[in-house]
Design a protein around this motif. Structure first.
Motif, PDB file in Angstrom:
ATOM      1  N   UNK A 177      -2.100  36.713  37.328  1.00  0.00           N
ATOM      2  CA  UNK A 177      -1.564  35.431  37.794  1.00  0.00           C
ATOM      3  C   UNK A 177      -1.660  35.321  39.314  1.00  0.00           C
ATOM      4  N   UNK A 178      -1.390  36.411  40.021  1.00  0.00           N
ATOM      5  CA  UNK A 178      -1.483  36.401  41.477  1.00  0.00           C
ATOM      6  C   UNK A 178      -2.911  36.103  41.932  1.00  0.00           C
ATOM      7  N   UNK A 179      -3.896  36.712  41.265  1.00  0.00           N
ATOM      8  CA  UNK A 179      -5.297  36.448  41.617  1.00  0.00           C
ATOM      9  C   UNK A 179      -5.640  34.975  41.420  1.00  0.00           C
ATOM     10  N   UNK A 180      -5.193  34.404  40.307  1.00  0.00           N
ATOM     11  CA  UNK A 180      -5.477  32.996  40.020  1.00  0.00           C
ATOM     12  C   UNK A 180      -4.889  32.095  41.106  1.00  0.00           C
ATOM     13  N   UNK A 181      -3.658  32.369  41.482  1.00  0.00           N
ATOM     14  CA  UNK A 181      -2.985  31.506  42.452  1.00  0.00           C
ATOM     15  C   UNK A 181      -3.591  31.659  43.845  1.00  0.00           C
ATOM     16  N   UNK A 182      -4.005  32.879  44.224  1.00  0.00           N
ATOM     17  CA  UNK A 182      -4.648  33.080  45.514  1.00  0.00           C
ATOM     18  C   UNK A 182      -5.986  32.346  45.577  1.00  0.00           C
ATOM     19  N   UNK A 183      -6.685  32.267  44.459  1.00  0.00           N
ATOM     20  CA  UNK A 183      -7.948  31.534  44.401  1.00  0.00           C
ATOM     21  C   UNK A 183      -7.746  30.016  44.418  1.00  0.00           C
ATOM     22  N   UNK A 184      -6.494  29.576  44.340  1.00  0.00           N
ATOM     23  CA  UNK A 184      -6.204  28.154  44.431  1.00  0.00           C
ATOM     24  C   UNK A 184      -5.862  27.488  43.115  1.00  0.00           C
ATOM     25  N   UNK A 185      -5.843  28.253  42.025  1.00  0.00           N
ATOM     26  CA  UNK A 185      -5.517  27.673  40.724  1.00  0.00           C
ATOM     27  C   UNK A 185      -4.008  27.500  40.576  1.00  0.00           C
ATOM     28  N   UNK A 186      -3.621  26.487  39.825  1.00  0.00           N
ATOM     29  CA  UNK A 186      -2.226  26.358  39.404  1.00  0.00           C
ATOM     30  C   UNK A 186      -2.127  26.856  37.967  1.00  0.00           C
ATOM     31  N   UNK A 187      -0.973  27.432  37.618  1.00  0.00           N
ATOM     32  CA  UNK A 187      -0.840  28.136  36.342  1.00  0.00           C
ATOM     33  C   UNK A 187       0.397  27.671  35.593  1.00  0.00           C
ATOM     34  N   UNK A 188       0.211  27.264  34.341  1.00  0.00           N
ATOM     35  CA  UNK A 188       1.303  27.079  33.376  1.00  0.00           C
ATOM     36  C   UNK A 188       1.246  28.261  32.424  1.00  0.00           C
ATOM     37  N   UNK A 189       2.297  29.069  32.342  1.00  0.00           N
ATOM     38  CA  UNK A 189       2.255  30.223  31.436  1.00  0.00           C
ATOM     39  C   UNK A 189       3.202  30.025  30.266  1.00  0.00           C
ATOM     40  N   UNK A 190       2.715  30.375  29.091  1.00  0.00           N
ATOM     41  CA  UNK A 190       3.498  30.247  27.879  1.00  0.00           C
ATOM     42  C   UNK A 190       4.591  31.307  27.828  1.00  0.00           C
ATOM     43  N   UNK A 191       5.710  31.021  27.160  1.00  0.00           N
ATOM     44  CA  UNK A 191       6.784  32.009  27.039  1.00  0.00           C
ATOM     45  C   UNK A 191       6.376  33.173  26.152  1.00  0.00           C
ATOM     46  N   UNK A 192       7.103  34.301  26.220  1.00  0.00           N
ATOM     47  CA  UNK A 192       6.762  35.468  25.388  1.00  0.00           C
ATOM     48  C   UNK A 192       6.685  35.107  23.911  1.00  0.00           C
ATOM     49  N   UNK A 193       5.735  35.744  23.209  1.00  0.00           N
ATOM     50  CA  UNK A 193       5.531  35.466  21.794  1.00  0.00           C
ATOM     51  C   UNK A 193       4.940  36.685  21.115  1.00  0.00           C
ATOM     52  N   UNK A 194       5.357  36.940  19.890  1.00  0.00           N
ATOM     53  CA  UNK A 194       4.771  38.008  19.082  1.00  0.00           C
ATOM     54  C   UNK A 194       3.643  37.486  18.204  1.00  0.00           C
ATOM     55  N   UNK A 195       3.392  36.179  18.276  1.00  0.00           N
ATOM     56  CA  UNK A 195       2.429  35.542  17.371  1.00  0.00           C
ATOM     57  C   UNK A 195       1.253  34.985  18.156  1.00  0.00           C
ATOM     58  N   UNK A 196       0.046  35.448  17.830  1.00  0.00           N
ATOM     59  CA  UNK A 196      -1.165  34.910  18.441  1.00  0.00           C
ATOM     60  C   UNK A 196      -1.313  33.430  18.117  1.00  0.00           C
TER      61      UNK A 196
END
Length: 268
Positions: A81-100
């Protein structure tokens, strides 16, 4: 960053070690979209990813002056996530899940919500748009030059289908003797394993809980089904024997390749 190192692990086994996988797919797709005028400089590209494609897309957008918005799987770690944000991307991350399945469905739902809210977004649709095959022509050129003439067996995770399919199609068009072996986890719907499960882990990126249009089923000659414990054992052996540190999908490929190479010594 784009071209892999080709490492000979045995007389008839070569590993393509990528610094960052899927750069071929992301760069090829973004270049094609820009050339066609489908997207314009300054526009924002959005897609869902379990991590590797996200990094490749963020780099491609950084290179061509495009915005990048990632709907990230729960499996994306803090370093990624840090790499993505440093490259200029914005990130929405899903909450923890045991199900693919739940993780992927949440991501697709979020993408559709964003598209409804913002008219300037272009959805890359790495799971469904065949444009992601285009960049792998360069990888096929590299393999064809490095391993000429010999019958070739390609082993790789199926996932979205683009990396393995994008490699073997150009090679087969040149008349090369190519077999393609795909890897799948239990629970993936791609080749009908949704009735089974591997409760120990989500092996993100190998299979899918939703149908992927980019998977061209007829390209695959054989499938190997690999669970978490065997994928982990393959990853550990690859590091111990060859000093190559890689993830579970590569571990699964290493295990399957050793099994196949022992039974087909005449093929590379």
């Amino acid at each position: 960053m784009k071209a892999p190192d080709l490492l000979r692990l045995a007389d008839n086994v070569v590993l393509a070690r990528f610094e960052t996988m899927k750069v071929y797919a992301a760069l090829g797709a973004v270049r094609t979209l820009l050339d066609r005028g489908t997207v314009r400089p300054g526009q924002t590209l959005v897609d869902s990813s379990s991590g590797i494609y996200a990094l490749a897309l963020a780099m491609a957008c950084h290179r061509y002056g495009l915005g990048c918005h990632i709907i990230a799987s729960t499996t994306v770690d803090a370093a990624m996530r840090a790499q993505l944000e440093i490259l200029g991307a914005t990130v929405d991350q899903m909450p923890p899940s045991d199900s693919l399945r739940l993780d992927q469905e949440r991501r697709v739902r979020r993408v559709r919500q964003l598209l409804a809210e913002r008219g300037d977004l272009h959805w890359m649709r790495q799971y469904h748009d065949g444009i992601h095959y285009a960049g792998y022509q360069e990888f096929a050129d590299l393999v064809d030059t490095a391993l000429p003439g010999t019958p070739l067996t390609v082993v790789g995770a199926v996932g979205t289908g683009a990396s393995t399919g994008g490699l073997v199609q150009p090679l087969r068009r040149r008349g090369r003797d190519i077999r393609l072996l795909g890897l799948q986890p239990f629970g993936s719907v791609t080749f009908g394993s949704e009735g089974f499960s591997d409760p120990e882990a989500i092996i993100a990126g190998i299979g899918s809980s939703i149908p992927f249009d980019n998977v061209r089923h007829d390209l695959y000659d054989t499938l190997h089904w690999v669970d978490f414990r065997h994928a982990m054992a393959g990853a550990v052996d690859l590091l111990r024997t060859h000093a190559v540190f890689a993830g579970l999908s590569t571990g699964a490929a290493h295990l399957v390749t050793a099994w196949e190479a022992a039974r087909n010594p005449d093929r590379m």
